[in-house]
Write a protein that holds these residues in place. Structure first.
Motif, mmCIF file in Angstrom:
data_model
loop_
_atom_site.group_PDB
_atom_site.id
_atom_site.type_symbol
_atom_site.label_atom_id
_atom_site.label_comp_id
_atom_site.label_asym_id
_atom_site.label_seq_id
_atom_site.Cartn_x
_atom_site.Cartn_y
_atom_site.Cartn_z
ATOM 1 N N PHE A 343 0.814 -1.215 0.000
ATOM 2 C CA PHE A 343 0.000 0.000 0.000
ATOM 3 C C PHE A 343 0.851 1.269 0.000
ATOM 4 O O PHE A 343 0.418 2.320 -0.462
ATOM 5 N N SER A 344 2.075 1.184 0.521
ATOM 6 C CA SER A 344 2.924 2.369 0.622
ATOM 7 C C SER A 344 3.960 2.466 -0.491
ATOM 8 O O SER A 344 4.785 3.385 -0.484
ATOM 9 N N LEU A 345 3.953 1.530 -1.437
ATOM 10 C CA LEU A 345 4.914 1.480 -2.538
ATOM 11 C C LEU A 345 6.348 1.421 -2.024
ATOM 12 O O LEU A 345 7.255 2.029 -2.596
ATOM 13 N N TYR A 402 -1.461 3.557 -6.829
ATOM 14 C CA TYR A 402 -1.489 3.405 -5.370
ATOM 15 C C TYR A 402 -2.582 2.405 -4.990
ATOM 16 O O TYR A 402 -3.768 2.653 -5.249
ATOM 17 N N PRO A 403 -2.233 1.289 -4.379
ATOM 18 C CA PRO A 403 -3.237 0.280 -4.013
ATOM 19 C C PRO A 403 -4.234 0.814 -2.987
ATOM 20 O O PRO A 403 -3.863 1.418 -1.978
ATOM 21 N N GLY A 436 -1.955 8.343 -1.321
ATOM 22 C CA GLY A 436 -0.589 8.432 -1.796
ATOM 23 C C GLY A 436 0.402 8.976 -0.808
ATOM 24 O O GLY A 436 1.583 9.145 -1.142
ATOM 25 N N ASN A 437 -0.030 9.207 0.428
ATOM 26 C CA ASN A 437 0.863 9.734 1.468
ATOM 27 C C ASN A 437 0.857 8.866 2.718
ATOM 28 O O ASN A 437 1.183 9.335 3.805
ATOM 29 N N GLY A 438 0.472 7.600 2.552
ATOM 30 C CA GLY A 438 0.397 6.693 3.695
ATOM 31 C C GLY A 438 -0.938 6.697 4.384
ATOM 32 O O GLY A 438 -1.127 5.978 5.372
ATOM 33 N N THR A 439 -1.879 7.501 3.894
ATOM 34 C CA THR A 439 -3.197 7.564 4.508
ATOM 35 C C THR A 439 -4.276 7.244 3.472
ATOM 36 O O THR A 439 -4.046 7.287 2.257
ATOM 37 N N LYS A 525 7.964 2.467 -6.710
ATOM 38 C CA LYS A 525 7.778 1.188 -7.363
ATOM 39 C C LYS A 525 6.660 0.460 -6.642
ATOM 40 O O LYS A 525 6.505 0.577 -5.426
ATOM 41 N N GLN A 526 5.860 -0.249 -7.379
ATOM 42 C CA GLN A 526 4.753 -0.989 -6.793
ATOM 43 C C GLN A 526 4.976 -2.472 -7.006
ATOM 44 O O GLN A 526 5.198 -2.915 -8.126
ATOM 45 N N SER A 527 4.926 -3.236 -5.929
ATOM 46 C CA SER A 527 5.064 -4.681 -6.055
ATOM 47 C C SER A 527 3.730 -5.328 -5.755
ATOM 48 O O SER A 527 2.956 -4.848 -4.945
#
Length: 550
Positions: A343-345, A402-403, A436-439, A525-527
């Motif tokens: 979720f936080s990339l 962003y998930p 996109g900022n952890g929230t 990066k997104q996994s």
């Protein structure tokens, strides 16, 4: 590994204070009140969901226990579903589990396989495929266990579990007994979660099963008969507390012999021992990034379990040590569903675990070494405590890279609403948009009409059934037809869909969480792994905003 004072405190709370929690009811919950929802950011959300199940031909109800009341917990937990490309035509089909009723199943009740017609509709091919079956189904996992290139199906049940081999011609064969899997259950066992996982990296899918309760209908107390059978002063079905944990052990691991059969290696893998919890959803993934699959089990009203792979065919249980067994207050919770994603990339797989009403769902952030911190408060998903939550996913719904978080909900005590109306049986869907900022922020009608429609839901699955590049959602509704939420993403974000075909390993990579795709964006990066799960199944696609390359 060092244990922080907070983690040690969590461990002590989870053990010392457990008797106090047990005395409250059959389900673990902190009794939190709903927090006021903050104002929305006002940013447009590109995803838009519409329930098209009826027009798509998904009209048969999913039967599961009583409608207005449930005398036994067996009637309350419900079942799952899966997207599966069973005919390998590049269009995902639908498999739906079902239950029955204590008094007997209504005519026509069955699990159902729907073939994708490639035009937004589906055809019921259950009979033709040989998948008609009635029972108390729970979860489903999909994987190519015999490496023939066809996706097979495993289902857990109260009673006998089922393995269906895909014959490659549109039909399936029940091979449970000849595969050696019938020993995983007896008439009182309750298989809950399942996951195909290649735990020993030999290129063959093994099978992990969690067990819930050893349930004897003739011995289970009736509503109101004990403290475990009462909630908010209303007599309700009993459990899981007060009932014996799963059989034959808390969990079972089967090794794939490579010849179509499996061997029970639970004891050899250091997973045996007396059942100490109520296992629910299972997910397999490489949480510590050592190249070997670990196994996480969400447990109901008992500490959840993280089995770390020792890379020698054995596991060690480290749920408390790694921070994913209890909440940040050191309390047990009613673990239901599980979602995994980054979720936080950060490039690491995080965990989402859903819970009972008047408690928060938990979001655990991974540091890459399988040490998790509780991000429930900092991410702001703690504002939602109104519903009993079940199937869940960490998935990019609007293709912004962003998930997001999606959860389905529904009460296990439908009779309570008649006396305390605020505890509704049917609930809206829960959608948290990643800022996109952890929230996150919780959206309702802003994400389309299907999000605010009310159902008593259990399992859900994520996949792109119409091949338009966005994630659609399949949902199990209790004693109603399912929901199929078509996602119509607006905007110009890009997407990528990948199908992996093994040459020296598993032929069909769906259901095997050893692979990870990295989508590179500027500074991010997104996994995303392909979780093998389960009761809440994820398909083999990934979407996100991809930087243009010259």
């Amino acid at each position: 590994m060092n244990i922080s004072r907070r983690r040690m405190f969590s461990y002590l709370c989870g053990t010392v204070f457990a008797p106090r929690l047990v005395a409250q009811s059959g389900m673990a919950s902190r009794g939190l009140t709903q927090r006021p929802r903050p104002a929305l950011s006002g940013r447009p959300f590109a995803a838009h969901f519409t329930d098209i199940a009826a027009s798509a031909g998904l009209v048969a109800p999913i039967i599961y226990g009583g409608v207005d009341h449930k005398d036994y917990i067996l009637e309350a937990d419900g079942c799952g579903c899966a997207f599966i490309d069973y005919d390998d035509d590049g269009w995902v089909d639908i498999f739906l589990l079902t239950g029955t009723r204590i008094t007997g199943a209504p005519p026509g009740t069955s699990n159902r396989l729907y073939k994708n017609n490639r035009d937004g509709t589906f055809t019921d091919v259950t009979e033709k495929a040989g998948l008609r079956h009635v029972g108390w189904a729970n979860s489903v996992c999909v994987g190519d266990y015999n490496n023939d290139g066809n996706e097979d199906i495993f289902c857990t049940y109260y009673g006998a579990n089922k393995l269906y081999r895909n014959n490659g011609d549109g039909t399936f064969t029940d091979v449970t007994e000849q595969a050696g899997l019938s020993i995983a259950s007896d008439q009182f066992s309750w298989g809950a979660g399942c996951s195909f996982v290649d735990y020993d990296r030999d290129g063959k899918l093994d099978l992990f099963i969690s067990n819930y309760i050893r349930f004897d209908l003739n011995k289970v107390p009736k509503p109101g008969d004990s403290p475990y059978c009462n909630w908010k002063g209303v007599s309700v079905n009993c459990g899981p507390r007060g009932l014996p944990p799963g059989f034959p052990s808390q969990h079972v691991l089967f090794h794939n012999n490579g010849d179509g059969t499996f061997t029970n290696v639970t004891e050899k893998a250091s997973l045996a021992g007396p059942a100490q919890g109520y296992g629910m959803t299972v997910v397999a993934a490489d949480f510590d990034e050592d190249g070997w699959q670990d196994i996480y089990v969400a447990c109901d009203s008992t500490p959840s379990r993280l089995y770390t792979n020792n890379r020698d065919g054995t596991f060690r249980e480290e749920g408390i040590l790694r921070g994913v067994a209890l909440n940040d207050d050191g309390e047990q919770q009613s673990g239901m569903g599980v979602g995994i994603g980054d979720f936080s990339l950060s490039g690491h797989l995080d965990l989402l675990k859903t819970h009972f009403v008047e408690d928060t769902c938990e979001l655990f952030q991974n540091d890459g070494n399988a040490n998790f911190s509780d991000a429930t408060l900092s991410s702001r998903i703690n504002i939602e405590t109104s519903y009993t939550c079940w199937g869940a996913g960490i998935v990019d719904l609007d293709n912004d890279g962003y998930p997001d978080i999606f959860i389905v909900a529904g009460s296990v005590y439908p009779e309570v609403e008649q006396k305390i109306p605020r505890y509704t049986d049917k609930c809206p869907r829960v959608l948290f948009r990643n800022l996109g900022n952890g929230t996150f922020e919780e959206l309702g009608k802003e994400a389309g009409p299907a999000i605010i429609e009310r159902h008593s839901s259990r399992g859900c699955a994520f996949g792109d059934f119409d091949n338009d590049g966005d994630i659609d959602i399949l949902i199990v509704n209790m004693n109603e037809p399912p929901s199929l939420l078509r996602n119509d993403v607006r905007g110009t974000n890009h997407w990528l869909k990948v199908k992996l075909i093994g040459t020296q390993s598993i032929a069909v990579q769906l259901g095997h969480a050893s692979w990870c795709i990295m989508v590179q964006r500027p500074k991010h990066k997104q996994s995303r792994a392909s979780p093998a799960s389960i009761r809440r199944m994820t398909c083999d696609s990934i979407s996100g905003s991809v930087a243009r390359q010259s």
